[in-house]
Write an enzyme that holds these catalytic residues in place. Structure first.
Site, PDB file in Angstrom:
ATOM      1  N   ASP A   1      85.212  84.830  94.480  1.00 55.69           N
ATOM      2  CA  ASP A   1      86.276  83.842  94.627  1.00 55.69           C
ATOM      3  C   ASP A   1      87.517  84.314  93.877  1.00 55.69           C
ATOM      4  O   ASP A   1      87.493  85.351  93.221  1.00 55.69           O
ATOM      5  CB  ASP A   1      85.813  82.487  94.070  1.00 55.69           C
ATOM      6  CG  ASP A   1      85.413  82.585  92.607  1.00 55.69           C
ATOM      7  OD1 ASP A   1      86.308  82.500  91.745  1.00 55.69           O
ATOM      8  OD2 ASP A   1      84.209  82.762  92.315  1.00 55.69           O
TER       9      ASP A   1
ATOM     10  N   ASP B   1      88.957  82.479  91.401  1.00 55.29           N
ATOM     11  CA  ASP B   1      89.077  81.591  90.252  1.00 55.29           C
ATOM     12  C   ASP B   1      89.979  80.422  90.651  1.00 55.29           C
ATOM     13  O   ASP B   1      89.869  79.933  91.783  1.00 55.29           O
ATOM     14  CB  ASP B   1      89.597  82.356  89.022  1.00 55.29           C
ATOM     15  CG  ASP B   1      89.199  81.688  87.709  1.00 55.29           C
ATOM     16  OD1 ASP B   1      87.997  81.397  87.535  1.00 55.29           O
ATOM     17  OD2 ASP B   1      90.080  81.451  86.881  1.00 55.29           O
TER      18      ASP B   1
END
Length: 289
Positions: free
Chosen positions: A210, A212
């Site tokens: 991802d 973050d």
């Protein structure tokens, strides 16, 4: 010469390794308690291998509660010489996208609730962490991942946060913009420090799941979305391990991993605590024996 034995520490989503010959799950006792789980041992294409699920099968240990000292000690007792850490991470860089692998070469340790050393009063040691990653093992692992079809980024700074919560937006921006970090995770410290103290060749593959919380074009970190990426990363990680065992014999080391304790121990021989020394038999036996 010491036989090479590869230890693989599996992160989120990686709880076993397929294809091992003579595979068995083994209990290993350490002076630091029990490791995260039993350790799966066997041989892969002729190379001795030990696999340890960092969070335990079923993901039962939080990042803070992982028994890091017991894990590294147990691998050392089994004869592991090289440790490949597979770790799910968030990215601070557009180009380091979910599904990519980052070959970490530096860390910033922001953890505060973990035992970070095998050494203590009674036997004090200071190990250099200037170069925390084995350069040769990291290069070989990166090449192995490319052979598995993964986009690989060479070099990167891993911010290790305590967790288990993900970052606030302010923290994420600070780590990215002010501190210049590349990825963020919760598990590689004190693991890397302990592996260095145990004189093991250690390298990390940060498997990006991802962005973050800093990225304006993506939602905040969502566990379900992370799990979806983990499944693809796990398949690539297993293929990487298979490729790595075929090339690990050629992985050199210019970072002094196997001799990290040569000048580290400060306590005079006559003042060393026998109880403490007894707990160091595996990780520091080369210099204390």
């Amino acid at each position: 010469m010491t036989e090479i034995m590869l230890g693989v520490i599996g992160g989120s989503g990686i709880y076993d390794i397929d294809g091992l010959e003579d595979a068995q799950w083994r209990d290993v006792q350490t002076p630091w308690g029990a490791p995260s789980d039993q350790i799966l041992t066997g041989r892969l294409h002729g190379v001795a291998l030990a696999f340890l699920p960092r969070h335990g099968r079923g993901h039962v240990h939080s990042p803070t509660d992982v028994p890091y000292r017991a894990n590294i000690d147990a691998l050392k007792r089994l004869g592991v010489t090289h440790v490949l850490s597979l770790s799910a991470c968030g990215s601070f860089r557009d180009e380091m996208a979910p599904g990519h692998f980052v070959m970490v070469d530096q860390y910033i340790d922001r953890t505060v609730n973990r035992d970070k050393s095998f050494f203590s009063s009674g036997c004090v040691a200071h190990v250099s962490m200037a170069h925390p990653i084995c350069d040769g093992l990291s290069r070989a692992a990166g090449d192995a991942a490319r052979q598995a079809g993964v986009t690989v980024h060479d070099g990167g700074t891993y911010l290790v946060m305590e967790g288990p919560q993900f970052s606030t937006l302010a923290e994420s921006r600070m780590y990215r913009e002010a501190w210049g970090c590349d990825v963020i995770g919760m598990t590689n410290m004190p693991e890397a420090k302990l592996a260095r103290e145990a004189e093991m060749h250690y390298a990390t593959i940060a498997m990006v799941t991802d962005y973050d919380s800093w990225h304006p074009d993506h939602d905040d970190v969502d566990v379900q979305a992370v799990i979806a990426v983990l499944q693809g990363n796990s398949a690539h990680a297993r293929a990487t391990v298979v490729n790595l065992v075929r090339m690990i014999a050629g992985a050199g080391c210019a970072t002094g991993c196997a001799t990290a304790l040569d000048f580290a121990i400060m306590t005079a021989p006559g003042r060393r605590d026998p109880v403490v020394l007894g707990k160091l038999d595996a990780v520091a036996g080369r210099v204390l024996g």
